[in-house]
Structure formats: C-alpha cells, structure tokens
Design an enzyme around this catalytic site. Structure first.
Site, PDB file in Angstrom:
ATOM      1  N   GLY A  43     -12.052  -9.551  -2.376  1.00 35.53           N
ATOM      2  CA  GLY A  43     -13.100  -9.079  -1.573  1.00 35.53           C
ATOM      3  C   GLY A  43     -13.962 -10.382  -1.191  1.00 35.53           C
ATOM      4  O   GLY A  43     -14.593 -11.016  -2.000  1.00 35.53           O
ATOM      5  N   HIS A  82     -13.042  -2.660  -2.574  1.00 37.42           N
ATOM      6  CA  HIS A  82     -12.058  -2.232  -1.522  1.00 37.42           C
ATOM      7  C   HIS A  82     -12.464  -2.692  -0.200  1.00 37.42           C
ATOM      8  O   HIS A  82     -12.513  -2.024   0.867  1.00 37.42           O
ATOM      9  CB  HIS A  82     -12.220  -0.523  -1.403  1.00 37.42           C
ATOM     10  CG  HIS A  82     -10.927   0.243  -1.102  1.00 37.42           C
ATOM     11  ND1 HIS A  82     -10.262   0.951  -1.771  1.00 37.42           N
ATOM     12  CD2 HIS A  82     -10.352   0.082   0.260  1.00 37.42           C
ATOM     13  CE1 HIS A  82      -9.233   1.625  -1.113  1.00 37.42           C
ATOM     14  NE2 HIS A  82      -9.217   1.005  -0.054  1.00 37.42           N
ATOM     15  N   LYS A 100      -7.483  -1.019  -9.604  1.00 44.33           N
ATOM     16  CA  LYS A 100      -8.064  -1.709  -8.569  1.00 44.33           C
ATOM     17  C   LYS A 100      -9.454  -0.862  -8.290  1.00 44.33           C
ATOM     18  O   LYS A 100      -9.139   0.344  -8.024  1.00 44.33           O
ATOM     19  CB  LYS A 100      -7.138  -1.678  -7.389  1.00 44.33           C
ATOM     20  CG  LYS A 100      -7.788  -2.387  -6.302  1.00 44.33           C
ATOM     21  CD  LYS A 100      -6.688  -2.660  -5.202  1.00 44.33           C
ATOM     22  CE  LYS A 100      -7.163  -3.248  -4.089  1.00 44.33           C
ATOM     23  NZ  LYS A 100      -7.784  -2.126  -3.213  1.00 44.33           N
ATOM     24  N   GLY A 159      -7.246  -9.387   1.560  1.00 43.71           N
ATOM     25  CA  GLY A 159      -6.734  -8.259   2.414  1.00 43.71           C
ATOM     26  C   GLY A 159      -6.883  -8.570   3.872  1.00 43.71           C
ATOM     27  O   GLY A 159      -5.802  -8.548   4.323  1.00 43.71           O
ATOM     28  N   THR A 191      -5.337   2.445  -7.338  1.00 41.11           N
ATOM     29  CA  THR A 191      -6.437   2.415  -6.757  1.00 41.11           C
ATOM     30  C   THR A 191      -7.673   3.538  -7.298  1.00 41.11           C
ATOM     31  O   THR A 191      -7.336   4.682  -6.951  1.00 41.11           O
ATOM     32  CB  THR A 191      -6.411   2.494  -5.558  1.00 41.11           C
ATOM     33  OG1 THR A 191      -5.478   1.067  -4.875  1.00 41.11           O
ATOM     34  CG2 THR A 191      -7.831   2.242  -4.455  1.00 41.11           C
ATOM     35  N   SER A 229       0.878  -1.326  -0.112  1.00 36.84           N
ATOM     36  CA  SER A 229       0.100   0.197   0.069  1.00 36.84           C
ATOM     37  C   SER A 229       0.715   1.282   0.100  1.00 36.84           C
ATOM     38  O   SER A 229       2.029   1.230   0.496  1.00 36.84           O
ATOM     39  CB  SER A 229      -0.972  -0.065   1.125  1.00 36.84           C
ATOM     40  OG  SER A 229      -1.241   1.470   1.401  1.00 36.84           O
TER      41      SER A 229
END
Ligand SMILES: Cc1cc2nc3c(=O)[nH]c(=O)nc-3n(C[C@H](O)[C@H](O)[C@H](O)COP(=O)(O)O)c2cc1C
Length: 364
Positions: A287, A255, A231, A309, A156, A106
C-alpha cells in the site's frame, strides 16, 4: 526521456490505458481519502540516517517463508493484468523472477495458474485466494495451486464484498470480451464480469462467500499443506487471531484503499501489528510503496518485506514484461541509495530509531 521514478511509469501508463481500465486500476473506495493517505503517510515519516559506516558493499537479500529473495520487495496480487498489456500476469511474474522477487497471482487473473506456472517456472509464486460460496470450486483451486508449484496461499480477508469504487460504477466497468477469468474456464464462476452497475461487484456478490469467519482458516488449513498468509490485516486484534488460527504470515494492507475509505494507511497500521505479533509471524506490508525510502521505512517499522500493486501494473501497461523489469530496476536502485545513505549494509542494520514521525521535529 528516461523513466526515473514510479510516477514516470504512471504517466506513461495513463497515456496507454483505456479510460475504463485506467479507472479500474487507479481507483480507491469512496472519497479516496485513504488512497492518498497510503502515500502521504510515508511522507510524514522522517529518516534519521547514520554516517561513516562503510556502505561500499550492500547485501539486501532476505528469506521470506523459507524462500531466498534478492531484495525485500514483491508483487502484490492485482486482478486482470492482460487488460494492461498482452504480456499480462506471465510478463509480470517473469520480471519478478528476474529481479528475485515473490509474485502473487490473483484468483481473478486473466492467466490460469497452470499457464502462469509454466510461463514463469523460476519465479517464487504465491497464490491469492478468495473463498467462493461453492466450496468444492475453492478446494479445486487450492489443489491446482499446490500442483502448479505455488509456495503459499494468500487468503484475502478484507473483501467479503467489494468496496464502492465510484468510477467503476460510473463506467459500468467490465472485463473486455476477449479476456476471461482464466482460473475458471468451463466453470460457472467464469466470465460473469460483463454487465451492471459495476460488473465486478456483482460478480463478487454472486460468487464470493461473505459468510466466512476465522473458523474457515481452520477449514483451509486442514485442506492444504501450503503455508497460509492472510492479507488485509489492519488491527492488532486481527493479527492476534491470525496467530491463533495458525497463519504463517500476514500482509498489513488496506487493499490499495479499494475496500473501505478512511481506514488508516497500511504504514500507520503497521506498528501496532508488529508490537502484537511481530515475534511470531512474518509481518509484511503493501500500500503506497512508491520509492526506496518507503521500503526502508516499512522495514524499519518491522515489516519483513513489502509488495507493490499498482506500480507493477504501470510498468506492465507501459511496456509489458520489459516495463516491469525496468520499474523494478528503478525501485531497486532507489532502495540501494537509501540503504547506503542511511548507513545500512544489510537489512539487519535497519533499526526502528532510523525512522520517526514528523511530529518529532514540528515541536522545535
Ligand atoms: C487494480 C487492482 C486489482 C487488485 N486485485 C486484487 C486481487 O485480486 N486480490 C487481492 O487480494 N488484492 C487485490 N488488489 C490489492 C493489491 O493486492 C494490493 O493490496 C494493493 O494494490 C497495494 O497498494 P498499491 O497499489 O498502492 O501498491 C488489487 C489492487 C489493484 C490496484
């Protein structure tokens, strides 16, 4: 007791994390309807297994954007991983490397991209980018990612501002003072996540460029030789634009349901996107992936690989790098079981007809 599924790691993480960090990692936006849906939607899909197909030897390896991977699961970018465990991003990335998985760092990491690269040299690394109002800062970060051996930029596109995560506002979420946004040490954009309703939202509002459009992909493309993955795509329309603007791939994602509530689960959005661009772009998904069946369903519906994630954060919070290694081991084993019991020797054997919506059966 042995940890045998992602929920077991989640429970362990719940015990270890401070309330405000736990809420930050686990929250979704608004009523958190889509947060639940991301997992629920997988359960609404039924497997149609095939039998008697020699599954004594499995090969679940794959190649994504030219990089050989041991299996079709990677680690999605999640911010501020040292809040979960001091091993932080390096521990997570090393575990990914050992498992033969892609690791996406990130922008809002607590480890700089140079330190991450030095700490996990053998991992395939992609860099997740937010475009800052200060374009020279953005350009500098892109150059640093190129130099530090990152193999793709993941832009993103679903976060011009951050979503309304109620618990973060209630908790006045802030980055603990011993940590910092390591990519911006010495820059104005560092360390502002400290105060306010939700410090992170204020940081994002002050730093991220909410005026970006598809034209900025062209700007990014002329800046770098790295392939660009967008993304946060949830519609065929945006997938077509990603193709038009020369992206190499897309991650179908909401997200982790943290931006806007009542959007579809990623797995619900996947089919229209695969229909629109699946022949031309590498379509990936994140997700709600919690088990081997979920990975299988996403691949059957056309994703080339999936990312996790929160589950990786739970592994990290539980036991640092070792915890993530253990978590990836559990998921890999579970995926292999799914492959064998659906009659698939290789990923090419996974066919769309092996997955159907529950409504196929509810008519009976
Ligand atoms: C705590 C947390 C922080 C995140 N930070 C980022 C980020 O910095 N950049 C980004 O593009 N996505 C971020 N995401 C979204 C993830 O990359 C990914 O889309 C999502 O977590 C996938 O859903 P899952 O948690 O159900 O696996 C974050 C998600 C979580 C849970």
């Amino acid at each position: 007791m042995e940890l045998v599924c992602v929920e077991d790691f989640e429970q362990q993480a719940d015990r270890k994390l401070e309330k405000s960090a736990k809420d930050y990692y686990k929250s979704g936006a608004g009523d958190q309807f889509t947060l639940g849906l991301n997992r629920e939607a997988f359960k609404r899909l039924r497997l149609r297994p095939r039998c008697l197909r020699d599954v004594s030897q499995l090969d679940i390896s794959t190649t994504i954007l030219g990089h050989q991977q041991k299996w079709p699961l990677g680690i999605a970018p999640t911010a501020m991983q040292k809040m979960a465990h001091p091993d932080g991003e390096i521990g997570n990335a090393r575990a990914a490397g050992k498992a033969g998985s892609i690791f996406i760092l990130s922008t809002l990491s607590t480890t700089s991209l140079e330190d991450l690269s030095a700490g996990a040299p053998d991992t395939t690394k992609w860099f997740q980018l937010y475009i800052y109002k200060d374009r020279s800062l953005t350009e500098k970060v892109v150059r640093r990612a190129e130099k530090a051996n990152f193999k793709a930029l993941v832009l993103t596109i679903d976060a011009p501002i951050f979503g309304h995560r109620r618990n973060d506002v209630r908790n006045k979420f802030s980055l603990p003072s011993h940590l910092c946004l390591a990519n911006f040490q010495g820059e104005q954009a560092n360390g502002v996540i400290t105060e306010g309703g939700s410090g992170i939202n204020e940081y994002v509002a002050s730093q991220f460029d909410a005026s970006i459009t598809w034209k900025d992909i062209a700007w990014l493309k002329q800046l770098t030789h790295l392939p660009i993955v967008v993304k946060g795509v949830l519609t065929a329309e945006d997938a077509v634009l990603a193709r038009e603007f020369g992206c190499a791939g897309i991650i179908v994602s909401n997200h982790g349901a943290r931006q806007i509530d009542t959007v579809p689960a990623s797995i619900e959005a996947l089919p229209e996107i695969v229909r629109a661009v699946g022949e031309d772009l590498v379509v990936m998904l994140d997700g709600g992936i919690m088990q081997g069946n979920d990975i299988f369903k996403a691949l059957a519906l056309g994703a080339k690989t999936v990312f996790i994630g929160r589950p990786a954060v739970y592994g990290l919070a539980y036991n640092g790098q070792k915890g993530v290694e253990q978590l990836l081991g559990v998921l890999r084993k579970d995926f292999e079981i799914t492959m064998a019991l659906t009659g698939c020797q290789t990923l090419a054997d996974i066919k769309p007809a092996m997955v159907t919506h529950e409504s196929t059966y509810s008519k009976l």
